[in-house]
Every structure is written in structure tokens, then in C-alpha cells.
Write a protein that holds these residues in place. Structure first.
Motif, PDB file in Angstrom:
ATOM      1  N   HIS A  15     -48.834 -17.185 -55.169  1.00 12.82           N
ATOM      2  CA  HIS A  15     -48.281 -16.015 -55.513  1.00 12.82           C
ATOM      3  C   HIS A  15     -46.671 -16.052 -55.945  1.00 12.82           C
ATOM      4  CE1 HIS A  15     -47.325 -11.758 -54.469  1.00 12.82           C
ATOM      5  NE2 HIS A  15     -48.566 -11.432 -55.053  1.00 12.82           N
ATOM      6  N   TRP A  16     -46.364 -15.025 -56.439  1.00 15.60           N
ATOM      7  CA  TRP A  16     -44.674 -15.051 -56.701  1.00 15.60           C
ATOM      8  C   TRP A  16     -43.764 -15.032 -55.395  1.00 15.60           C
ATOM      9  CZ3 TRP A  16     -42.803 -16.827 -60.607  1.00 15.60           C
ATOM     10  CH2 TRP A  16     -43.009 -16.250 -62.045  1.00 15.60           C
ATOM     11  N   ASP A  17     -44.766 -14.444 -54.179  1.00 17.77           N
ATOM     12  CA  ASP A  17     -44.111 -14.355 -53.025  1.00 17.77           C
ATOM     13  C   ASP A  17     -43.902 -15.874 -52.240  1.00 17.77           C
ATOM     14  OD1 ASP A  17     -43.486 -11.701 -53.257  1.00 17.77           O
ATOM     15  OD2 ASP A  17     -44.999 -11.124 -52.027  1.00 17.77           O
ATOM     16  N   ASP A  18     -44.659 -16.671 -52.978  1.00 17.88           N
ATOM     17  CA  ASP A  18     -44.741 -17.931 -52.348  1.00 17.88           C
ATOM     18  C   ASP A  18     -43.617 -19.007 -52.648  1.00 17.88           C
ATOM     19  OD1 ASP A  18     -47.325 -17.960 -50.981  1.00 17.88           O
ATOM     20  OD2 ASP A  18     -48.249 -18.429 -52.666  1.00 17.88           O
ATOM     21  N   ILE A  19     -42.623 -18.236 -53.674  1.00 21.41           N
ATOM     22  CA  ILE A  19     -41.515 -18.771 -54.187  1.00 21.41           C
ATOM     23  C   ILE A  19     -40.472 -18.274 -53.764  1.00 21.41           C
ATOM     24  CG2 ILE A  19     -40.105 -19.843 -56.189  1.00 21.41           C
ATOM     25  CD1 ILE A  19     -42.521 -19.419 -57.781  1.00 21.41           C
ATOM     26  N   GLY A  20     -39.524 -19.051 -53.013  1.00 16.20           N
ATOM     27  CA  GLY A  20     -38.182 -18.654 -52.384  1.00 16.20           C
ATOM     28  C   GLY A  20     -37.191 -18.792 -53.037  1.00 16.20           C
ATOM     29  N   GLY A  21     -36.522 -17.635 -53.577  1.00 14.44           N
ATOM     30  CA  GLY A  21     -35.222 -17.423 -54.475  1.00 14.44           C
ATOM     31  C   GLY A  21     -35.640 -17.890 -56.124  1.00 14.44           C
ATOM     32  N   LEU A  22     -34.710 -18.656 -56.679  1.00 11.80           N
ATOM     33  CA  LEU A  22     -35.034 -18.920 -58.188  1.00 11.80           C
ATOM     34  C   LEU A  22     -35.311 -17.756 -59.048  1.00 11.80           C
ATOM     35  CD1 LEU A  22     -37.685 -22.293 -57.663  1.00 11.80           C
ATOM     36  CD2 LEU A  22     -34.942 -22.067 -58.270  1.00 11.80           C
ATOM     37  N   GLU A  23     -34.818 -16.639 -58.743  1.00 12.97           N
ATOM     38  CA  GLU A  23     -35.288 -15.447 -59.402  1.00 12.97           C
ATOM     39  C   GLU A  23     -35.064 -15.419 -60.838  1.00 12.97           C
ATOM     40  OE1 GLU A  23     -33.848 -15.083 -56.239  1.00 12.97           O
ATOM     41  OE2 GLU A  23     -35.281 -13.883 -55.172  1.00 12.97           O
ATOM     42  N   ASP A  24     -33.899 -15.899 -61.220  1.00 12.22           N
ATOM     43  CA  ASP A  24     -33.604 -15.973 -62.681  1.00 12.22           C
ATOM     44  C   ASP A  24     -34.509 -16.962 -63.614  1.00 12.22           C
ATOM     45  OD1 ASP A  24     -31.275 -14.320 -62.342  1.00 12.22           O
ATOM     46  OD2 ASP A  24     -29.784 -16.219 -62.480  1.00 12.22           O
ATOM     47  N   VAL A  25     -34.818 -18.002 -62.695  1.00  9.99           N
ATOM     48  CA  VAL A  25     -35.848 -18.910 -63.553  1.00  9.99           C
ATOM     49  C   VAL A  25     -37.244 -17.973 -63.577  1.00  9.99           C
ATOM     50  CG1 VAL A  25     -37.068 -21.024 -63.051  1.00  9.99           C
ATOM     51  CG2 VAL A  25     -34.865 -20.797 -62.285  1.00  9.99           C
ATOM     52  N   LYS A  26     -37.521 -17.362 -62.518  1.00 13.11           N
ATOM     53  CA  LYS A  26     -38.849 -16.763 -62.422  1.00 13.11           C
ATOM     54  C   LYS A  26     -38.976 -15.699 -63.590  1.00 13.11           C
ATOM     55  CE  LYS A  26     -39.529 -16.108 -57.673  1.00 13.11           C
ATOM     56  NZ  LYS A  26     -39.539 -15.167 -56.500  1.00 13.11           N
ATOM     57  N   SER A  27     -37.858 -14.830 -63.858  1.00 14.75           N
ATOM     58  CA  SER A  27     -37.939 -13.969 -64.691  1.00 14.75           C
ATOM     59  C   SER A  27     -38.045 -14.443 -66.302  1.00 14.75           C
ATOM     60  CB  SER A  27     -36.893 -12.873 -64.882  1.00 14.75           C
ATOM     61  OG  SER A  27     -35.662 -13.354 -64.882  1.00 14.75           O
ATOM     62  N   HIS A  28     -37.258 -15.805 -66.325  1.00 14.92           N
ATOM     63  CA  HIS A  28     -37.093 -16.385 -67.761  1.00 14.92           C
ATOM     64  C   HIS A  28     -38.507 -16.651 -68.102  1.00 14.92           C
ATOM     65  CE1 HIS A  28     -33.810 -18.475 -69.924  1.00 14.92           C
ATOM     66  NE2 HIS A  28     -34.774 -18.488 -70.661  1.00 14.92           N
ATOM     67  N   ILE A  29     -38.895 -17.437 -67.026  1.00 13.78           N
ATOM     68  CA  ILE A  29     -40.607 -18.149 -67.409  1.00 13.78           C
ATOM     69  C   ILE A  29     -41.568 -17.090 -67.920  1.00 13.78           C
ATOM     70  CG2 ILE A  29     -41.007 -18.690 -65.053  1.00 13.78           C
ATOM     71  CD1 ILE A  29     -42.388 -21.001 -65.960  1.00 13.78           C
ATOM     72  N   LEU A  30     -41.301 -16.024 -66.895  1.00 13.00           N
ATOM     73  CA  LEU A  30     -42.458 -14.770 -67.033  1.00 13.00           C
ATOM     74  C   LEU A  30     -42.202 -14.441 -68.334  1.00 13.00           C
ATOM     75  CD1 LEU A  30     -44.444 -13.422 -65.764  1.00 13.00           C
ATOM     76  CD2 LEU A  30     -42.951 -11.791 -64.733  1.00 13.00           C
ATOM     77  N   ASP A  31     -40.964 -13.977 -68.857  1.00 16.80           N
ATOM     78  CA  ASP A  31     -40.780 -13.179 -70.177  1.00 16.80           C
ATOM     79  C   ASP A  31     -41.319 -14.210 -71.351  1.00 16.80           C
ATOM     80  OD1 ASP A  31     -39.203 -11.168 -69.173  1.00 16.80           O
ATOM     81  OD2 ASP A  31     -37.266 -12.105 -69.805  1.00 16.80           O
ATOM     82  N   THR A  32     -41.171 -15.398 -71.222  1.00 23.48           N
ATOM     83  CA  THR A  32     -41.747 -16.360 -72.353  1.00 23.48           C
ATOM     84  C   THR A  32     -43.183 -16.244 -72.602  1.00 23.48           C
ATOM     85  OG1 THR A  32     -39.924 -17.841 -71.502  1.00 23.48           O
ATOM     86  CG2 THR A  32     -41.530 -18.657 -73.108  1.00 23.48           C
ATOM     87  N   ILE A  33     -43.876 -16.061 -71.296  1.00 25.48           N
ATOM     88  CA  ILE A  33     -45.382 -16.146 -71.442  1.00 25.48           C
ATOM     89  C   ILE A  33     -45.894 -14.572 -71.473  1.00 25.48           C
ATOM     90  CG2 ILE A  33     -47.513 -16.814 -70.084  1.00 25.48           C
ATOM     91  CD1 ILE A  33     -46.036 -19.286 -70.149  1.00 25.48           C
ATOM     92  N   GLN A  34     -45.367 -13.770 -70.673  1.00 20.93           N
ATOM     93  CA  GLN A  34     -45.862 -12.288 -70.959  1.00 20.93           C
ATOM     94  C   GLN A  34     -45.455 -11.746 -72.186  1.00 20.93           C
ATOM     95  OE1 GLN A  34     -46.705 -10.722 -67.340  1.00 20.93           O
ATOM     96  NE2 GLN A  34     -47.918 -10.094 -68.937  1.00 20.93           N
ATOM     97  N   LEU A  35     -44.358 -12.006 -73.006  1.00 21.13           N
ATOM     98  CA  LEU A  35     -44.440 -11.303 -74.286  1.00 21.13           C
ATOM     99  C   LEU A  35     -45.210 -11.678 -75.451  1.00 21.13           C
ATOM    100  CD1 LEU A  35     -42.140  -9.457 -75.908  1.00 21.13           C
ATOM    101  CD2 LEU A  35     -41.189 -11.599 -76.651  1.00 21.13           C
TER     102      LEU A  35
END
Ligand code: ATP
Length: 273
Positions: A15-35
Motif C-alpha cells: 500500500h502507499w501507506d507502507d512507504i514513508g516519505g518520498l512524496e515527490d517520487v510517489k506522485s512522479h511515478i504515479l503520473d507516469t503510469i496513471q496518465l
């Protein structure tokens, strides 16, 4: 059918909640796949999908991120380590690469995660590549990467995420536009706030005593700890709690208190790690 050591793709339980911090990385990678998932018609406009290369020191959460994004987007996940695909028999390494992509297409929509990509796709034309094996593997990989971009059908999309501690060793052709052209650095949490987020994420499933202060634990940790170091710390704390519980039960065997992790377990683990 030849037996191989390539696993079966499945949706990861991360789950996303299993990852602490790294917010910028999370949104960057999510954008690349979700779009491209939300707008598959973009493929027809010539806007190629991008693959992602996560790079940075070991133990900083690259694998965890790749699994979480697959899980978040309900995509099956196939993980392969670069060196596992290299085989001494002529033509086998390229066949292994083809097999990985075939498995991913069969399980699409799917994320393929290539860990240690530098070992699978080193710079071509190096001396020491006996028989040009690695050159052929890289060429095969390039052909497969170009093939996965073609599908407009959401149900058939294959996404590539790779990871490396040494991106400088990867053949540059892999990093060209339309291939692994999103390079995302995943580093060590350098401030107390981010370290606390990692601790919160990792203790989410532990039975923490209400008196525990994770902030105090984070304050005691050096700044250069990786996520993997924190994982070692929290696992050690959970073990300390079990050990303490067993000892207490021996002296007071009627006491069936739940085996909660106390502050002393975490502090002891922090000083050890
Ligand atoms: P390597 O380069 O060695 O493959 P990696 O960057 O892929 O390492 P992971 O395998 O994702 O690292 O993480 C190692 C361990 O550390 C895992 O148990 C993971 O859960 C934990 N971990 C790493 N980063 C974080 C984080 N930001 N939040 C929570 N746990 C983390």
C-alpha cells in the motif's frame, strides 16, 4: 515448455501507506503510469509512454515504490533481477528477455520491474563481452521496449520500471525518449521529519504501546539511515518485544498481556542498529 526462474505476475500486496516519505517520487511515478491508463488514446497521437528508471543507493525503497504503484493502479507485477536472466548458453539470455515480455503481455495490464538493470543492459561494445552476448541482450531489450509502447488497449498495456544503483553503467540507448526516459532519484531521507515518516510507515502493522514516541526514536537515529536500515530497526524492536514478553511470562506465567512493542524495545534496537 522450458522451466525458467521468471516468476508469475500478480498484483502486489503493498500500500502507499507502507512507504514513508518520498512524496515527490510517489506522485512522479504515479503520473507516469496513471496518465496512459486513463488516456490510452494518447498512444495514437505519437506521444509515446515513458518507462521509469529509479536510481539511487541500495535500500532506499525503489522496489517498494514499484510494487506500490502497481498495486495502486491494480496492475499485475513481474519482478526480475538483471543478473538472473543472463545465461551461459548461446541465445538463452535473449530468449529469457523475450520470455519476460511475453509473460508480461499475457498478464497485461502489467508492470515489469527490472532490478539491477545495469547488469542486464551495460554499455555496448565493451571489451570483455565474450561473443557479444550482452550486446545482443541489450538489442533484444531495446526491441521489446519499443514494442510495448504500441498498445492503445488499456487491458494490454505493459509498463516498465527499472532500478539501478549505477545508472552510469547502463547503455544510453535504453534511456532515449520513449524508452526509460523518466529518471527518478530515490535517495536517503535526510531530515528527521522524513525519518519519522519511514518509522510510522514501518510500524503501521506492529502492536505499538500507546506510550511509544517514534519521534524520540527518530531523534536518536543518525541522518544517513536508509529505509532498509529502519526496517532492520523495527524488526529488531519487534523481536526485542517478543523476547521480553517470553522472559516476563516465565517469571509471571499467569500474565497474558498482549506482546506490545514498548519504547525500550525501539530504543534498544536503535542503539544496536
Ligand atoms: P536495492 O537497490 O538494494 O534493490 P531498494 O532501493 O529496491 O534496494 P527496497 O528493497 O525497496 O530498496 O527496500 C528495502 C527495505 O527497506 C524493504 O524492507 C522496504 O520495505 C524498506 N524501505 C525502504 N524505503 C522505505 C520507505 N521509504 N518507507 C518504508 N520502508 C522502506
Amino acid at each position: 515448455q522450458r522451466a525458467d526462474n521468471i516468476g508469475m505476475p500478480k498484483i502486489p500486496d503493498v500500500h502507499w501507506d507502507d512507504i514513508g516519505g518520498l512524496e515527490d517520487v510517489k506522485s512522479h511515478i504515479l503520473d507516469t503510469i496513471q496518465l496512459p491508463l486513463d488516456h490510452p488514446e494518447l498512444a495514437a497521437t505519437g506521444l509515446n509512454r515513458s518507462g521509469v528508471l529509479l536510481y539511487g543507493p541500495p535500500g532506499t525503497g525503489k522496489t517498494l515504490l514499484a510494487k506500490a504503484v502497481a498495486s495502486q493502479c491494480a496492475l499485475s507485477f513481474l519482478s526480475v533481477k538483471g543478473p538472473e536472466l543472463i545465461n551461459m548458453y548461446v541465445g538463452q539470455s535473449e530468449a529469457n528477455v523475450r520470455r519476460v515480455f511475453q509473460k508480461a503481455r499475457d498478464a497485461a495490464p502489467c508492470v515489469v520491474f527490472f532490478d539491477e538493470l545495469d547488469a542486464l543492459a551495460p554499455n555496448r561494445g565493451r571489451s570483455g563481452d565474450s561473443g557479444g552476448v550482452m550486446d545482443r541482450v541489450v538489442s533484444q531489450l531495446l526491441a521489446e521496449l519499443d514494442g510495448v509502447n504500441a498498445s492503445e488497449d488499456v487491458g494490454k498495456q505493459v509498463f516498465i520500471i527499472a532500478a539501478s544503483n549505477r545508472p552510469d553503467l547502463i547503455d544510453p540507448a535504453l534511456l532515449r525518449p520513449g524508452r526509460l526516459d523518466k529518471l527518478i532519484y530515490v535517495g536517503i531521507s535526510e531530515n528527521k521529519e522524513d525519518q519519522l515518516k519511514v518509522l510510522i510507515a514501518q510500524t503501521r502493522k506492529l502492536n505499538l504501546s500507546p506510550t511509544v514516541s517514534l519521534k524520540e526514536v527518530a531523534d536518536r537515529c543518525p541522518v544517513n539511515m536508509t529505509g532498509a536500515d529502519f526496517y532492520a530497526l523495527t524488526t529488531e524492536a519487534a523481536t526485542n518485544a517478543v523476547r521480553r514478553h517470553i522472559q516476563q511470562s516465565i517469571s509471571n506465567y499467569m500474565d497474558d498481556t498482549v506482546c506490545a512493542v514498548e519504547q525500550c524495545d525501539l530504543i534498544e534496537a536503535a542503539s544496536k542498529i
